[in-house]
Design an enzyme around this catalytic site. Sequence first.
Site, PDB file in Angstrom:
ATOM      1  N   CYS A  20       6.060  -0.339   7.440  1.00 31.88           N
ATOM      2  CA  CYS A  20       5.697   0.809   6.615  1.00 31.88           C
ATOM      3  C   CYS A  20       6.880   1.201   5.740  1.00 31.88           C
ATOM      4  O   CYS A  20       8.017   1.254   6.218  1.00 31.88           O
ATOM      5  CB  CYS A  20       5.298   1.976   7.521  1.00 31.88           C
ATOM      6  SG  CYS A  20       4.804   3.461   6.637  1.00 31.88           S
ATOM      7  N   GLN A  80       3.143   9.820   1.330  1.00 33.17           N
ATOM      8  CA  GLN A  80       4.393   9.068   1.385  1.00 33.17           C
ATOM      9  C   GLN A  80       5.315   9.363   0.207  1.00 33.17           C
ATOM     10  O   GLN A  80       6.486   8.986   0.235  1.00 33.17           O
ATOM     11  CB  GLN A  80       4.125   7.565   1.456  1.00 33.17           C
ATOM     12  CG  GLN A  80       3.515   7.124   2.774  1.00 33.17           C
ATOM     13  CD  GLN A  80       3.310   5.637   2.783  1.00 33.17           C
ATOM     14  OE1 GLN A  80       2.292   5.150   2.311  1.00 33.17           O
ATOM     15  NE2 GLN A  80       4.285   4.905   3.307  1.00 33.17           N
ATOM     16  N   GLU A 127      -3.236   2.822   5.320  1.00 35.74           N
ATOM     17  CA  GLU A 127      -3.063   3.893   4.331  1.00 35.74           C
ATOM     18  C   GLU A 127      -3.960   5.092   4.632  1.00 35.74           C
ATOM     19  O   GLU A 127      -3.537   6.244   4.472  1.00 35.74           O
ATOM     20  CB  GLU A 127      -3.298   3.375   2.917  1.00 35.74           C
ATOM     21  CG  GLU A 127      -2.357   2.270   2.466  1.00 35.74           C
ATOM     22  CD  GLU A 127      -0.885   2.533   2.750  1.00 35.74           C
ATOM     23  OE1 GLU A 127      -0.441   3.706   2.692  1.00 35.74           O
ATOM     24  OE2 GLU A 127      -0.159   1.566   3.036  1.00 35.74           O
ATOM     25  N   HIS A 176      -2.414   7.262   7.139  1.00 36.87           N
ATOM     26  CA  HIS A 176      -1.424   8.177   6.551  1.00 36.87           C
ATOM     27  C   HIS A 176      -2.088   9.473   6.084  1.00 36.87           C
ATOM     28  O   HIS A 176      -1.511  10.556   6.219  1.00 36.87           O
ATOM     29  CB  HIS A 176      -0.718   7.538   5.347  1.00 36.87           C
ATOM     30  CG  HIS A 176       0.469   6.713   5.696  1.00 36.87           C
ATOM     31  ND1 HIS A 176       1.588   7.220   6.326  1.00 36.87           N
ATOM     32  CD2 HIS A 176       0.727   5.396   5.485  1.00 36.87           C
ATOM     33  CE1 HIS A 176       2.477   6.262   6.486  1.00 36.87           C
ATOM     34  NE2 HIS A 176       1.976   5.133   5.985  1.00 36.87           N
ATOM     35  N   GLY A 208       0.830  -1.194   0.000  1.00 39.30           N
ATOM     36  CA  GLY A 208       0.000   0.000   0.000  1.00 39.30           C
ATOM     37  C   GLY A 208       0.864   1.242   0.000  1.00 39.30           C
ATOM     38  O   GLY A 208       2.031   1.204   0.392  1.00 39.30           O
TER      39      GLY A 208
END
Length: 155
Positions: free
Chosen positions: A88, A51, A131, A134, A46
Site C-alpha cells: 500500500c 490517501q 481501494e 480504504h 490504485g
Amino acid sequence: MAVYKIVELGDRILKERAKEVPKINQNIIKLLDNMAETMYHARGVGLAAPQIGVSKRVIVVDVGEGLLEMINPVITSCAGHETDSEGCLSIPGIVGDVTRASVIEVKGLDRRGKPLEVKAKGYLARALQHEIDHLDGILFIEKAKNIRKLVPKED
C-alpha cells in the site's frame, strides 16, 4: 494537475469512513485528475481519496488495463477466494498476504455522473477491493497474514 503527498499509516483519515459524493462537480473532476497523477507518480496501481487526505468515496485504479475511475463505488457481488501479496502506498515498505474475493462486481459513477458497472477478476478485483476498503477505513494490514518488510532487490 498536481501530485499530492500520500497520507501514511498513523493519520486518522485512513481509519475513517469516507463521505459519499452527493454531486459531481469541477472539484470532483479535478480530484480524479490529481489522484490519477499522484498514483502514477508514486508508481501505484490504485489510490483512494482518503490517501491524499480527502474524505470522499472516490478511487482510481490502473493495473495495466487502463485508468478506471469510480465515484461512490459499492461491491455488489463476490465469488471465490484468492490469497496474494499486497502492499500500500500509505504503508511503504510493508507487504502481507491477503485473502480476497477472486471475482467481484462493483457499481458506482463515472466522472460524468453516469452509472458504471465493472465486473473484475484477478488483480483488478484485488485492487478494487483494496481501494474500496480504504473508503471504509480498513487497511490491508488488518486483513493480512505473513506481514513483512519489503526487501529492495539488488541490481
